[in-house]
Design an enzyme around this catalytic site. Structure first.
Site, PDB file in Angstrom:
ATOM      1  N   ASP A   8       0.835  -1.207   0.000  1.00  0.00           N
ATOM      2  CA  ASP A   8       0.000   0.000   0.000  1.00  0.00           C
ATOM      3  C   ASP A   8       0.868   1.254   0.000  1.00  0.00           C
ATOM      4  O   ASP A   8       2.038   1.224   0.388  1.00  0.00           O
ATOM      5  CB  ASP A   8      -0.945   0.026   1.210  1.00  0.00           C
ATOM      6  CG  ASP A   8      -0.208   0.079   2.556  1.00  0.00           C
ATOM      7  OD1 ASP A   8       0.754  -0.681   2.729  1.00  0.00           O
ATOM      8  OD2 ASP A   8      -0.596   0.901   3.413  1.00  0.00           O
ATOM      9  N   GLU A  55       0.180  -1.211   5.628  1.00  0.00           N
ATOM     10  CA  GLU A  55       1.228  -0.790   6.550  1.00  0.00           C
ATOM     11  C   GLU A  55       1.094   0.679   6.892  1.00  0.00           C
ATOM     12  O   GLU A  55       1.287   1.100   8.033  1.00  0.00           O
ATOM     13  CB  GLU A  55       2.609  -1.054   5.936  1.00  0.00           C
ATOM     14  CG  GLU A  55       3.776  -0.851   6.886  1.00  0.00           C
ATOM     15  CD  GLU A  55       4.375   0.554   6.877  1.00  0.00           C
ATOM     16  OE1 GLU A  55       5.232   0.833   7.722  1.00  0.00           O
ATOM     17  OE2 GLU A  55       3.980   1.384   6.026  1.00  0.00           O
TER      18      GLU A  55
HETATM   19 ZN   LIG Z   1       6.884   1.869   3.999  1.00  0.00          ZN
END
Ligand SMILES: [Zn+2]
Length: 420
Positions: free
Chosen positions: A89, A184
């Site tokens: 992401d 994340e």
């Molecule tokens: Zn990163």
């Protein structure tokens, strides 16, 4: 095609797929489009020889490259299973749609004007690291989006390393596990991560940070919830009776040390950071982040907060000020210390690529720090990306190449050290 060009092409292909995560979403992954890239990675892993590559219901992609140590090899049965992880992401507050990577070959050392919006300029004077990149191939976005090198550089580097192992079977390695993860950037990257299923003995995230960096420390983090109870009375008849929780809380926050805030600290200094306040005359609440590199540091900041709360409570008779502390995460150094070789071997690997390793600490938490506390020690290896989360993100292809070499070299070091 040369190895470098294939790395570049792979990276360009990954950044062109929109994988922006979302902080407001309740689903997992937070955005369905992250799976667009995760699906591509399943087939790229299979193509690189990791036949068991698969995506689970949460979007995690895992795969195995079996050991190729020949019978009788001194490390056979001894070398641990090493995992590599990267997140797909991109930063939730900057568009990652229609990313158009720009390749600046033979960089001349000057400012880099981004063609999609010429007002966006990566200035050599503001980026001291650029000076070392003269003559290199710099990759940027076009000025309208981020690039997404954080962390698609890591994704591309891991896959490229696997591809090179496939092309050169003489390179010996133990069992390798790979995971590509969503979310994340919104702090949820490990929410459903199955450490048991991943079944690596040690792992490395390949994420963020400049060439040669090795991150083995993160913040220790707590959150503090302050609740002020006041006494509400009709304001027309409140004299000597009302205790306004809003005013008490405001006073308490202003009593916190101004030199212990994110705005006034850096490097290894910790802070107390009010991020949210709310309430009314009878009750007001604040949410604060407490951060430091050591637990002792956290305790000290928390007692500063508690003292301020006690003093404020005494200053406003009739009020009640309560502080509640909740643990968020801890410096991964505490658990990594049990197996310092995880970091030492990585340092050795970086050195073997001709770089000087730089051990650094992250002023935040990482997926690796959470995994380390879930039982999988996971320090972070550099991916070479600079200025991430913004339109001025840049990454030299030569640094990406060094990251690929470092991954391969880590595997070599583990095989060699296990033979003893
Ligand atoms: Zn990163």
């Amino acid at each position: 095609m040369s190895d470098r060009e294939s790395l570049l092409n792979r990276f360009a292909r990954y950044v062109s797929i929109d994988t922006q995560s979302s902080e407001s979403s309740q689903t997992y992954p937070s955005t369905e489009k992250q799976k667009d890239l995760l699906r591509v990675l399943v087939s790229d892993l299979a193509e690189a020889g990791l036949g068991d590559a698969a995506m689970d219901e949460w979007g995690y992609v895992m795969a195995t490259l079996p050991s190729n140590l020949p019978p009788g090899h001194p490390s056979l049965g001894k070398v641990p299973t090493i995992g590599f992880l990267a997140h797909v992401d991109t930063y939730h507050e900057m568009s990652g749609k229609d990313v158009k990577p720009q390749v600046h070959r033979d960089y001349d050392g000057g400012d880099i004007v981004l063609p999609g919006d010429p007002s966006v300029v990566i200035r050599a004077a503001e980026e001291p690291e650029l000076a070392a990149c003269k003559g290199m191939t710099i990759i940027t976005a076009n000025g309208t989006t981020l690039l997404g090198a954080d962390d698609k550089a890591g994704v591309a580097e891991i896959l490229e390393a696997l591809w090179r192992l496939k092309e050169d079977p003489s390179r010996l390695h133990g069992t390798i596990r790979v995971a590509f993860t969503p979310d994340e950037e919104v702090g949820r990257g490990t929410e459903h991560f199955d450490v048991k299923k991943f079944a690596a003995d040690f792992a490395y995230t390949v994420d963020g940070s400049g060439v040669g960096e090795l991150e083995d420390e993160t913040f220790c983090a707590d959150s503090a919830h302050v609740t002020v109870t006041g006494a509400d009375v009709h304001p027309g008849y409140a004299k000597g009776k009302m205790v306004n929780a809003v005013r008490v809380l405001a006073d308490l926050i202003m009593a916190l040390p101004p030199d212990r805030t994110p705005e006034t600290t850096e490097a290894r200094q910790g802070y107390l950071h009010p991020i949210n306040v709310g309430g009314n005359v009878s009750e007001a609440k604040a949410h604060l982040l407490v951060r430091d590199f050591t637990e002792e540091g956290l305790r000290e900041l928390e007692s500063v907060l508690q003292d301020a709360a006690d003093r404020t409570g005494r200053k406003y008779p009739g009020s009640k000020v309560a502080v509640e502390i909740k643990e968020s995460y801890r410096n991964m150094r505490y658990v990594i210390n049990a197996h310092p070789e995880v970091v030492d071997y990585a340092e050795e690997a970086i050195r073997r690529t001709g770089l000087t390793p730089k051990r650094t600490s992250v002023r935040g938490g990482t997926d690796g720090s959470r995994l380390s506390y879930m039982g999988l020690l996971t320090p972070n290896l550099f991916d070479g990306s600079m200025n991430f989360h913004g339109k001025k993100e840049w990454i030299p292809l030569e640094w990406m190449e060094k990251a690929v070499e470092t991954i391969l070299s880590v595997l070599d070091v583990w095989v060699q050290k296990s033979a003893r």
